[in-house]
Design an enzyme around this catalytic site. Sequence first.
Site, PDB file in Angstrom:
ATOM      1  NE  ARG A 151      41.150  46.441  37.401  1.00 24.68           N
ATOM      2  CZ  ARG A 151      40.025  46.382  38.098  1.00 24.68           C
ATOM      3  NH1 ARG A 151      39.925  45.570  39.133  1.00 24.68           N
ATOM      4  NH2 ARG A 151      39.009  47.128  37.778  1.00 24.68           N
ATOM      5  CB  THR A 209      34.520  41.202  46.232  1.00 18.08           C
ATOM      6  OG1 THR A 209      34.453  41.958  47.437  1.00 18.08           O
ATOM      7  CG2 THR A 209      35.104  42.068  45.144  1.00 18.08           C
ATOM      8  CE  LYS A 265      32.749  42.961  41.177  1.00 19.27           C
ATOM      9  NZ  LYS A 265      34.070  42.380  40.796  1.00 19.27           N
ATOM     10  CB  THR A 266      33.328  48.734  36.667  1.00 17.74           C
ATOM     11  OG1 THR A 266      33.683  48.483  38.022  1.00 17.74           O
ATOM     12  CG2 THR A 266      33.120  50.209  36.449  1.00 17.74           C
ATOM     13  CG  ASP A 312      32.700  48.786  42.724  1.00 11.48           C
ATOM     14  OD1 ASP A 312      32.363  47.599  42.828  1.00 11.48           O
ATOM     15  OD2 ASP A 312      33.822  49.140  42.324  1.00 11.48           O
TER      16      ASP A 312
HETATM   17  P1  ADP Z   1      35.552  44.957  38.170  1.00  8.36           P
HETATM   18  O1  ADP Z   1      34.578  46.087  38.199  1.00  8.36           O
HETATM   19  O2  ADP Z   1      34.900  43.616  38.278  1.00  8.36           O
HETATM   20  O3  ADP Z   1      36.689  45.121  39.151  1.00  8.36           O
HETATM   21  P2  ADP Z   1      36.215  46.010  35.556  1.00  8.36           P
HETATM   22  O4  ADP Z   1      34.878  46.062  34.905  1.00  8.36           O
HETATM   23  O5  ADP Z   1      36.767  47.325  36.030  1.00  8.36           O
HETATM   24  O6  ADP Z   1      36.250  44.933  36.727  1.00  8.36           O
HETATM   25  O7  ADP Z   1      37.212  45.339  34.489  1.00  8.36           O
HETATM   26  C1  ADP Z   1      38.610  45.485  34.585  1.00  8.36           C
HETATM   27  C2  ADP Z   1      39.228  45.615  33.202  1.00  8.36           C
HETATM   28  O8  ADP Z   1      39.118  44.359  32.562  1.00  8.36           O
HETATM   29  C3  ADP Z   1      38.533  46.634  32.305  1.00  8.36           C
HETATM   30  O9  ADP Z   1      39.480  47.500  31.765  1.00  8.36           O
HETATM   31  C4  ADP Z   1      37.961  45.877  31.159  1.00  8.36           C
HETATM   32  O10 ADP Z   1      38.421  46.442  29.962  1.00  8.36           O
HETATM   33  C5  ADP Z   1      38.562  44.502  31.259  1.00  8.36           C
HETATM   34  N1  ADP Z   1      37.518  43.499  31.100  1.00  8.36           N
HETATM   35  C6  ADP Z   1      36.776  42.959  32.081  1.00  8.36           C
HETATM   36  N2  ADP Z   1      35.926  42.043  31.596  1.00  8.36           N
HETATM   37  C7  ADP Z   1      36.137  41.996  30.280  1.00  8.36           C
HETATM   38  C8  ADP Z   1      35.574  41.212  29.212  1.00  8.36           C
HETATM   39  N3  ADP Z   1      34.637  40.285  29.461  1.00  8.36           N
HETATM   40  N4  ADP Z   1      36.008  41.433  27.973  1.00  8.36           N
HETATM   41  C9  ADP Z   1      36.980  42.331  27.737  1.00  8.36           C
HETATM   42  N5  ADP Z   1      37.569  43.088  28.692  1.00  8.36           N
HETATM   43  C10 ADP Z   1      37.155  42.925  29.948  1.00  8.36           C
END
Ligand code: ADP
Length: 363
Positions: free
Chosen positions: A226, A167, A73-74, A118
């Site tokens: 992650r 979430t 998401k981030t 977030d």
């Molecule tokens: P969230 O905000 O949903 O908790 P993040 O955007 O921080 O998740 O993603 C976590 C990690 O996973 C990041 O370092 C990112 O590099 C990796 N990641 C997430 N989605 C992808 C994707 N579709 N392709 C490649 N890497 C991803």
Amino acid sequence: MSPYDSESADRLVTAAADGEDQAVEAALRPRLLDEFIGQERVREQLSLVLQAARQRGTAPDHVLLSGPPGLGKTTLSMIIAAELGAPIRITSGPAIQHAGDLAAILSSLAEGEVLFLDEIHRMSRPAEEMLYMAMEDFRVDVIVGKGPGATAIPLELPPFTLVGATTRAGLLPPPLRDRFGFTGHMEFYAPAELQRVVHRSAALLDVRIDPAAAGEIAGRSRGTPRIANRLLRRVRDYAQVRHDGVVTAEIAARALDVYEVDARGLDRLDRAVLDALLRLFGGGPVGLSTLAVAVGEEAETVEEVAEPFLVREGLLARTPRGRIATAAAWHHLGLVPPAQPGRGAVPAQPELFGPDGARTAEA
Ligand code: ADP
């Protein structure tokens, strides 16, 4: 004290980000929509929203991204800003205690800026109400003074795009949910998609890895990029210290066995819960508190940390009569389900259950 006091505890398979993750993740995030792996539907929908906004030369509708932690998401919020060529400001619901905190952020946004919020479901009520007006009319009322003399001074805001992440989309009040023009629901990733994530990250981290090894790591990553990236880093350590640094499937499997993450992504706690349920209680039904005592954990830890993944994997079911194990749970631990439920376990011949069963039976 339990090492599993919260989902963010020091657990290799938690989806929450720890300090090390945050330091490394910046380098691993895809920068553009085309580099973002998986989530086809969200990607296509978002691509249309962004392209249309670019053609019109206006800020796109506000975007809500919902889904479990660690799914990107981030990353997507940063991609939205990058695709728009706009700056991005990052904050979170818990960081906004007062409406004034939000007013300060909103009033300092540049035109077209992306504001990533977030955990938007954890914002305070007054801040949430201020956000309604900001999202709809690009305006906030700043209250000056206190008591009867307090006055509301309207403040115009530049057009901006809010990207909210949660979430728990179900926890958002409908007036807030309705103000998003687009909602993207993020799903857990398929193993083949995670395999591509591992491959891509390995290239960025200068780790030599073969496709089977990337698949091995992907299979243990609980559908979550992650976790895949974190497991890759631990496998890299093992390959470097014990071998020549090159990661093969066998090395990846051995490394993750050392870290007690099994072929299906279960860790020690998950396996302890299943093991107690099967061996001590014949597969259940057994009450949560009894199960928790049997594994020496708090009921809350078992319920919130271990069970969600076990349920998702179809290994454990929560029923009104208590927790029960499914046939897949018996097989996963290399045991034969009793003819009559609740009649105890018979150790199985590991080779009956294929590579997963064999490995876990040996462990
Ligand atoms: P969230 O905000 O949903 O908790 P993040 O955007 O921080 O998740 O993603 C976590 C990690 O996973 C990041 O370092 C990112 O590099 C990796 N990641 C997430 N989605 C992808 C994707 N579709 N392709 C490649 N890497 C991803």
